[in-house]
Motif scaffolding. Structure first.
Motif, short mmCIF file in Angstrom:
data_model
loop_
_atom_site.label_atom_id
_atom_site.label_comp_id
_atom_site.label_asym_id
_atom_site.label_seq_id
_atom_site.Cartn_x
_atom_site.Cartn_y
_atom_site.Cartn_z
N THR A 114 -11.13 -71.25 74.26
CA THR A 114 -11.61 -71.71 75.55
C THR A 114 -11.25 -70.69 76.62
O THR A 114 -10.19 -70.06 76.58
CB THR A 114 -11.00 -73.07 75.92
N SER A 115 -12.14 -70.52 77.58
CA SER A 115 -11.90 -69.61 78.70
C SER A 115 -12.22 -70.35 79.99
O SER A 115 -13.36 -70.32 80.48
CB SER A 115 -12.76 -68.34 78.57
N PRO A 116 -11.23 -71.04 80.57
CA PRO A 116 -11.50 -71.95 81.68
C PRO A 116 -12.07 -71.31 82.93
O PRO A 116 -12.93 -71.90 83.60
CB PRO A 116 -10.13 -72.57 81.96
N SER A 117 -11.61 -70.10 83.30
CA SER A 117 -11.96 -69.60 84.63
C SER A 117 -12.76 -68.31 84.65
O SER A 117 -13.33 -67.96 85.69
CB SER A 117 -10.68 -69.37 85.45
N SER A 118 -12.84 -67.58 83.52
CA SER A 118 -13.49 -66.28 83.52
C SER A 118 -14.40 -66.13 82.31
O SER A 118 -14.09 -66.64 81.23
CB SER A 118 -12.46 -65.15 83.50
N SER A 119 -15.48 -65.40 82.49
CA SER A 119 -16.31 -65.01 81.35
C SER A 119 -15.59 -63.89 80.60
O SER A 119 -15.00 -62.99 81.22
CB SER A 119 -17.66 -64.52 81.85
N VAL A 120 -15.63 -63.93 79.27
CA VAL A 120 -14.90 -62.95 78.48
C VAL A 120 -15.64 -62.68 77.18
O VAL A 120 -16.27 -63.58 76.61
CB VAL A 120 -13.47 -63.43 78.19
N VAL A 121 -15.60 -61.44 76.71
CA VAL A 121 -16.15 -61.07 75.42
C VAL A 121 -15.00 -60.98 74.42
O VAL A 121 -14.01 -60.29 74.67
CB VAL A 121 -16.89 -59.72 75.49
N LEU B 184 2.56 -58.82 74.62
CA LEU B 184 2.03 -57.87 73.66
C LEU B 184 1.10 -56.87 74.33
O LEU B 184 0.32 -57.23 75.22
CB LEU B 184 1.27 -58.60 72.54
N PRO B 185 1.14 -55.60 73.91
CA PRO B 185 0.21 -54.61 74.47
C PRO B 185 -1.24 -55.04 74.24
O PRO B 185 -1.61 -55.53 73.16
CB PRO B 185 0.53 -53.34 73.67
N GLY B 186 -2.05 -54.90 75.26
CA GLY B 186 -3.46 -55.25 75.17
C GLY B 186 -3.79 -56.62 75.72
O GLY B 186 -4.96 -56.91 76.01
N ALA B 187 -2.78 -57.49 75.88
CA ALA B 187 -3.04 -58.85 76.36
C ALA B 187 -3.58 -58.85 77.79
O ALA B 187 -4.33 -59.75 78.16
CB ALA B 187 -1.76 -59.68 76.28
N ASP B 188 -3.20 -57.83 78.58
CA ASP B 188 -3.62 -57.81 79.97
C ASP B 188 -5.11 -57.52 80.15
O ASP B 188 -5.64 -57.62 81.25
CB ASP B 188 -2.80 -56.78 80.75
N ARG B 189 -5.81 -57.23 79.08
CA ARG B 189 -7.25 -57.00 79.17
C ARG B 189 -8.05 -58.30 79.03
O ARG B 189 -9.28 -58.27 79.06
CB ARG B 189 -7.69 -56.01 78.08
N TYR B 190 -7.37 -59.41 78.86
CA TYR B 190 -8.03 -60.70 78.65
C TYR B 190 -7.55 -61.70 79.69
O TYR B 190 -6.45 -61.57 80.24
CB TYR B 190 -7.75 -61.20 77.22
N PRO B 191 -8.35 -62.74 79.97
CA PRO B 191 -7.95 -63.72 80.99
C PRO B 191 -6.60 -64.35 80.67
O PRO B 191 -6.25 -64.58 79.50
CB PRO B 191 -9.08 -64.77 80.91
N ASP B 192 -5.85 -64.67 81.73
CA ASP B 192 -4.51 -65.21 81.52
C ASP B 192 -4.51 -66.71 81.27
O ASP B 192 -3.43 -67.33 81.19
CB ASP B 192 -3.60 -64.86 82.69
N ASP B 193 -5.69 -67.31 81.14
CA ASP B 193 -5.75 -68.73 80.77
C ASP B 193 -6.58 -68.95 79.51
O ASP B 193 -7.03 -70.08 79.24
CB ASP B 193 -6.29 -69.58 81.92
N LEU B 194 -6.79 -67.90 78.72
CA LEU B 194 -7.49 -68.05 77.45
C LEU B 194 -6.68 -68.94 76.52
O LEU B 194 -5.46 -68.78 76.40
CB LEU B 194 -7.67 -66.66 76.81
N GLY B 195 -7.34 -69.90 75.89
CA GLY B 195 -6.63 -70.84 75.02
C GLY B 195 -7.19 -70.85 73.61
O GLY B 195 -8.40 -70.64 73.40
N TYR B 196 -6.33 -71.10 72.65
CA TYR B 196 -6.72 -71.09 71.24
C TYR B 196 -6.24 -72.39 70.57
O TYR B 196 -5.11 -72.85 70.80
CB TYR B 196 -6.07 -69.91 70.50
#
Length: 269
Positions: A136-143, A106-118
């Motif tokens: 959860t964001s295992p490896s990166s800080s994210v807003v 999906l467009p926009g997904a590349d702006r977020y960590p690739d291991d973000l979990g829901y």
């Protein structure tokens, strides 16, 4: 698209894997607490008006210096995986999960960590429905922005909302002008208010009062498109209001690397 049909002495419900969206909740077989538009189409990639959509990792038009490709994020537009369905005469529970790989196209997904979990936990009985979103964001800080966006079936022309008196808001329908009100909120046109806190809210339609509350939320959003809108057919705008809990705009949350954030919303009848 798979829809879980839940039933028991507590009532009935329908939960779609697409978007992890609760479509219906009828406690003890009574009236549906939720509204779904007659034109709602459960189609991957789209978002519909109705039920309890889950908004993440952005809300509305997002924030920051980029233009989002569509409103309200990514997770409402793809099927979630069902990990658990439990139901008895007393209650029902559904647990669903989603990973970054599921939204990577999906467009926009590349702006977020690739291991973000829901993870989404939905629990309901004869008196309450609670939805909990764990990110959860295992490896990166994210807003992230996040919100539950329930469409509550009421007559918008007569309903009142209490609990937000004295709370500052920004009015999206008026160029984000700041304001507050001392009286119960009523609806006489387009309403799109982002309140600066998330206290318990009471919705009275003249027949019953419903209580909404949250945990892990910093903002309340109250929305109805009003008459003459181009989003819903006919007079459907009269048939619902949205009272949403989340962390949006200046209330977005930072999840540190290895961190977790939980947002919960409860509707009591």
């Amino acid at each position: 698209m798979r829809i879980h049909e839940l039933t028991g002495a507590w009532g009935t419900a329908r939960v779609a894997e697409l978007g992890g969206c609760v479509l219906s909740w009828r406690p003890r077989g009574g009236d549906d607490v939720l509204f779904v538009s007659a034109e709602a189409a459960l189609t991957p990639g789209d978002m519909w008006h109705g039920g309890i959509p889950v908004c993440a990792p952005w809300f509305g038009a997002g924030r920051g210096d980029w233009v989002v490709p569509h409103s309200h994020g990514l997770v409402s537009r793809v099927p979630w995986r069902t990990d658990l369905v439990e139901q008895s005469d007393d209650r029902a529970k559904v647990v669903m999960t989603l990973g970054s790989a599921d939204v990577a196209h999906l467009p926009g997904a590349d702006r977020y960590p690739d291991d973000l979990g829901y993870r989404l936990d939905i629990c309901m009985d004869a008196s309450a429905l609670t939805a909990t979103l764990t990110i959860t964001s295992p490896s990166s800080s994210v807003v992230v922005d996040q919100a539950f966006h329930p469409y509550l079936r009421v007559d918008a022309t007569t309903v009142t909302v209490t609990g937000l008196e004295g709370v500052g808001f920004q009015d999206a329908a008026d160029g984000w002008a700041p304001g507050s009100h001392d009286e119960p909120l009523t609806f006489d046109g387009r309403t799109d208010l982002v309140y600066e806190s998330a206290p318990p809210v009471f919705i009275n339609d003249g027949v019953r009062t419903r209580r909404l509350s949250s945990h892990g939320a910093s903002r309340t959003v109250v929305w109805n498109p009003g008459e003459g809108n181009d989003q819903l057919p006919g007079d459907e705008w009269r048939q619902f209001i949205c009272v949403e809990f989340g962390n949006v705009r200046t209330g977005a949350v930072t999840i540190p690397a290895g961190g977790v954030h939980r947002l919960a919303m409860t509707i009591e009848v």
